[in-house]
Design a protein around this motif. Structure first.
Motif, short mmCIF file in Angstrom:
data_model
loop_
_atom_site.label_atom_id
_atom_site.label_comp_id
_atom_site.label_asym_id
_atom_site.label_seq_id
_atom_site.Cartn_x
_atom_site.Cartn_y
_atom_site.Cartn_z
N PRO A 42 3.91 -21.26 35.55
CA PRO A 42 3.15 -23.08 34.52
C PRO A 42 2.32 -22.58 36.19
N GLY A 43 1.19 -23.00 35.76
CA GLY A 43 -0.06 -23.76 36.63
C GLY A 43 0.01 -24.67 37.92
N ARG A 44 0.56 -25.71 37.30
CA ARG A 44 1.55 -26.63 38.50
C ARG A 44 2.36 -26.49 39.01
N GLU A 45 2.62 -26.34 40.15
CA GLU A 45 4.36 -26.44 40.88
C GLU A 45 5.21 -27.18 40.49
N THR A 46 5.33 -28.15 39.96
CA THR A 46 6.15 -29.30 39.93
C THR A 46 6.62 -29.12 38.70
N VAL A 47 6.49 -27.68 37.81
CA VAL A 47 6.97 -27.47 36.31
C VAL A 47 7.67 -25.73 37.01
#
Length: 109
Positions: A42-47
């Motif tokens: 994913p583009g977000r590191e939190t996912v």
């Protein structure tokens, strides 16, 4: 347009699409790729990333295309559709089958 004429028109359209876009059947399998995995980052590191076995992904694509063929059979046998609506539905089904075929085609040699 009678049922027989529509069937002949549908067959002719399939021939043209196959001639222009190639066969829409199931692609040949490459065993060395099907043993692999598809990793989605994913583009977000939190996912967290997610990975899928390629053979399971290809199986889902093939099953979705089979279900689209069943929908096509239902459309062909539906009494309440006029020819224009039937043609519009067939075009949408063809586009969906082409998209799934293109996705499966990523595994072609």
């Amino acid at each position: 347009m009678a049922g027989r004429e529509l069937s002949r028109l549908t067959g002719a359209l399939r021939e043209v699409l196959t001639a222009e876009l190639g066969p829409l059947g199931d692609p040949p399998r490459r065993p060395e790729l099907l043993a692999g995995r598809l990793v989605v980052v994913p583009g977000r590191e939190t996912v967290a990333p997610k990975d899928f076995p390629l053979d399971a992904l290809l199986h889902k694509i093939v099953m979705a295309r089979d279900r689209l063929r069943l929908v096509e059979a239902v459309i062909n046998s539906a009494d309440g559709l006029d020819d224009l609506d039937r043609l519009r539905l067939h075009l949408r089904l063809t586009r969906a089958q082409q998209a799934l075929g293109a996705l499966a085609g990523l595994l072609q040699p």
